[in-house]
Scaffold this active site. Structure first.
Site, PDB file in Angstrom:
ATOM      1  N   THR A  20       1.007  -1.023   0.411  1.00  6.77           N
ATOM      2  CA  THR A  20      -0.372   0.042  -0.003  1.00  6.77           C
ATOM      3  C   THR A  20       0.315   1.331   0.062  1.00  6.77           C
ATOM      4  O   THR A  20       1.692   1.257   0.202  1.00  6.77           O
ATOM      5  CB  THR A  20      -0.774   0.179   1.179  1.00  6.77           C
ATOM      6  N   TYR A  54     -11.966  10.533   4.751  1.00  2.00           N
ATOM      7  CA  TYR A  54     -13.297  10.236   5.041  1.00  2.00           C
ATOM      8  C   TYR A  54     -13.495  10.859   6.917  1.00  2.00           C
ATOM      9  O   TYR A  54     -14.414  10.914   7.394  1.00  2.00           O
ATOM     10  CB  TYR A  54     -14.261   9.631   4.802  1.00  2.00           C
ATOM     11  N   ASP A  55     -12.040  10.228   7.568  1.00  3.36           N
ATOM     12  CA  ASP A  55     -12.639  10.844   8.730  1.00  3.36           C
ATOM     13  C   ASP A  55     -12.655  12.357   9.256  1.00  3.36           C
ATOM     14  O   ASP A  55     -13.604  11.730  10.585  1.00  3.36           O
ATOM     15  CB  ASP A  55     -10.787   9.967   9.623  1.00  3.36           C
ATOM     16  N   ASP A 106      -8.664  -3.163  -0.237  1.00  2.00           N
ATOM     17  CA  ASP A 106      -9.104  -1.823  -0.824  1.00  2.00           C
ATOM     18  C   ASP A 106     -10.278  -1.811   0.626  1.00  2.00           C
ATOM     19  O   ASP A 106     -10.854  -2.356   1.244  1.00  2.00           O
ATOM     20  CB  ASP A 106      -9.530  -2.780  -1.497  1.00  2.00           C
ATOM     21  N   SER A 107     -10.218  -0.498   0.358  1.00  2.00           N
ATOM     22  CA  SER A 107     -11.296  -0.577   1.014  1.00  2.00           C
ATOM     23  C   SER A 107     -12.567   1.448   0.676  1.00  2.00           C
ATOM     24  O   SER A 107     -11.567   1.739  -0.083  1.00  2.00           O
ATOM     25  CB  SER A 107     -10.976   0.383   2.387  1.00  2.00           C
ATOM     26  N   PHE A 156      -6.995  10.213   8.495  1.00  2.00           N
ATOM     27  CA  PHE A 156      -7.373  10.742   7.466  1.00  2.00           C
ATOM     28  C   PHE A 156      -8.207   9.810   5.820  1.00  2.00           C
ATOM     29  O   PHE A 156      -9.621  10.288   6.773  1.00  2.00           O
ATOM     30  CB  PHE A 156      -6.205   9.484   5.963  1.00  2.00           C
ATOM     31  N   HIS A 207     -13.292  -0.583  10.396  1.00  2.00           N
ATOM     32  CA  HIS A 207     -13.665  -1.506   9.333  1.00  2.00           C
ATOM     33  C   HIS A 207     -11.742  -2.780   8.809  1.00  2.00           C
ATOM     34  O   HIS A 207     -12.151  -3.641   8.995  1.00  2.00           O
ATOM     35  CB  HIS A 207     -13.851  -0.873   8.270  1.00  2.00           C
ATOM     36  N   ARG A 208     -10.637  -1.372   8.790  1.00  2.00           N
ATOM     37  CA  ARG A 208      -9.789  -2.591   8.767  1.00  2.00           C
ATOM     38  C   ARG A 208      -9.734  -3.176   9.957  1.00  2.00           C
ATOM     39  O   ARG A 208      -7.987  -3.972   9.228  1.00  2.00           O
ATOM     40  CB  ARG A 208      -8.548  -1.039   8.867  1.00  2.00           C
TER      41      ARG A 208
HETATM   42  P1  IMP Z   1      -7.822   2.575  -1.329  1.00  2.00           P
HETATM   43  O1  IMP Z   1      -6.323   2.954  -0.968  1.00  2.00           O
HETATM   44  O2  IMP Z   1      -8.186   2.521  -2.479  1.00  2.00           O
HETATM   45  O3  IMP Z   1      -8.678   1.571  -0.132  1.00  2.00           O
HETATM   46  O4  IMP Z   1      -9.397   3.560  -1.179  1.00  2.00           O
HETATM   47  C1  IMP Z   1      -9.185   4.032   0.384  1.00  2.00           C
HETATM   48  C2  IMP Z   1     -10.350   5.245   0.351  1.00  2.00           C
HETATM   49  O5  IMP Z   1     -11.458   5.044   0.788  1.00  2.00           O
HETATM   50  C3  IMP Z   1      -9.236   6.360   1.010  1.00  2.00           C
HETATM   51  O6  IMP Z   1      -8.888   7.297  -0.323  1.00  2.00           O
HETATM   52  C4  IMP Z   1     -10.057   7.085   1.655  1.00  2.00           C
HETATM   53  O7  IMP Z   1     -11.173   7.787   0.784  1.00  2.00           O
HETATM   54  C5  IMP Z   1     -11.810   6.392   1.982  1.00  2.00           C
HETATM   55  N1  IMP Z   1     -10.862   5.224   3.298  1.00  2.00           N
HETATM   56  C6  IMP Z   1     -11.283   4.002   3.010  1.00  2.00           C
HETATM   57  N2  IMP Z   1     -10.517   3.470   4.705  1.00  2.00           N
HETATM   58  C7  IMP Z   1     -11.281   4.799   5.303  1.00  2.00           C
HETATM   59  C8  IMP Z   1     -10.565   5.007   6.338  1.00  2.00           C
HETATM   60  O8  IMP Z   1     -10.253   4.127   7.604  1.00  2.00           O
HETATM   61  N3  IMP Z   1     -10.356   6.466   6.667  1.00  2.00           N
HETATM   62  C9  IMP Z   1     -10.960   7.155   5.711  1.00  2.00           C
HETATM   63  N4  IMP Z   1     -11.140   7.017   4.898  1.00  2.00           N
HETATM   64  C10 IMP Z   1     -11.111   5.724   4.405  1.00  2.00           C
END
Ligand code: IMP
Length: 197
Positions: A7, A153-154, A76-77, A151, A180-181
């Site tokens: 990541t 949307y926190d 992915d989140s 970071f 969630h993570r």
């Molecule tokens: P990824 O890195 O492609 O999985 O994108 C994840 C995106 O989802 C991040 O850039 C945030 O916009 C949002 N996101 C996912 N998890 C979080 C979190 O724990 N806090 C805040 N935003 C999150």
């Protein structure tokens, strides 16, 4: 087990280290040639498909390098807004970049439902075995941007299992059981530590 987390997000590495560290695993960021991998993500197919695409690419990337055979992890989140039928999901980072948190708040301004949830899919593979875990953190979107911790949307996400503050206001960090993570990674730890693995 040493787990190389593919990541570019240091916040994710910190959270994964804290969570998986409690189960005896050591998480390090995967850097190939000194840089984190940059993946092709089929975002239109959703988190699960993106996570599968990332692990395939990560395993391909370390093939023939010093890391071949190590356990690699991807995640992915995204955030899913009730008012918009689970949008933006896998496209959360694009939406954040394009309209910003204030843009999201404006979209909810006309009395729309404020329920939301973060979801995460995490996959670990050592090339021979593959394990995955998912996690959800339910909450609601605040009326204003509050706090500058974390970071994404926190600063506009208030977890249901919290005390009314946004995650952006959690100065103590959010490496807790409720994210969630953390949930996805605790599930992974259960699978990795199971005697039948
Ligand atoms: P990824 O890195 O492609 O999985 O994108 C994840 C995106 O989802 C991040 O850039 C945030 O916009 C949002 N996101 C996912 N998890 C979080 C979190 O724990 N806090 C805040 N935003 C999150």
């Amino acid at each position: 087990m040493k787990i190389l987390f593919a990541t570019s997000n240091p916040n994710k590495v910190e959270e994964a280290s804290a969570v998986l560290g409690q189960s005896g695993h050591r998480v390090e960021q995967l850097l190939v040639g000194g840089v984190p991998p940059d993946f092709e993500e089929p975002k239109e197919l959703g988190l699960e498909a993106v996570a599968v695409a990332k692990i395939e690419q990560a395993l391909g990337l370390i093939r023939g390098t010093e890391f071949e055979g190590s356990a690699v992890m991807v995640e992915d989140s995204g955030i899913f807004l009730d008012a918009f039928d689970d949008w933006p999901g896998a496209e959360s980072s694009d939406v954040e970049r394009e309209i910003g948190l204030k843009g999201v708040l404006r979209m909810l301004a006309d009395g729309r439902q404020r329920g939301a949830e973060y979801r995460a899919v995490a996959i670990v593979s050592d090339g021979a075995g593959t394990w995955d875990g998912t996690g959800v953190c339910r909450g609601r979107i605040s009326e204003t941007v509050r706090g500058n911790q974390g970071f994404g949307y926190d600063p506009i996400f208030i977890p249901d299992e919290g005390d009314g503050r946004t995650f952006g206001e959690w100065r103590e960090g959010k490496n807790s059981e409720i994210t969630h993570r953390a949930r996805a990674m605790n599930r992974l730890a259960e699978l990795l530590n199971s005697p039948s693995r």
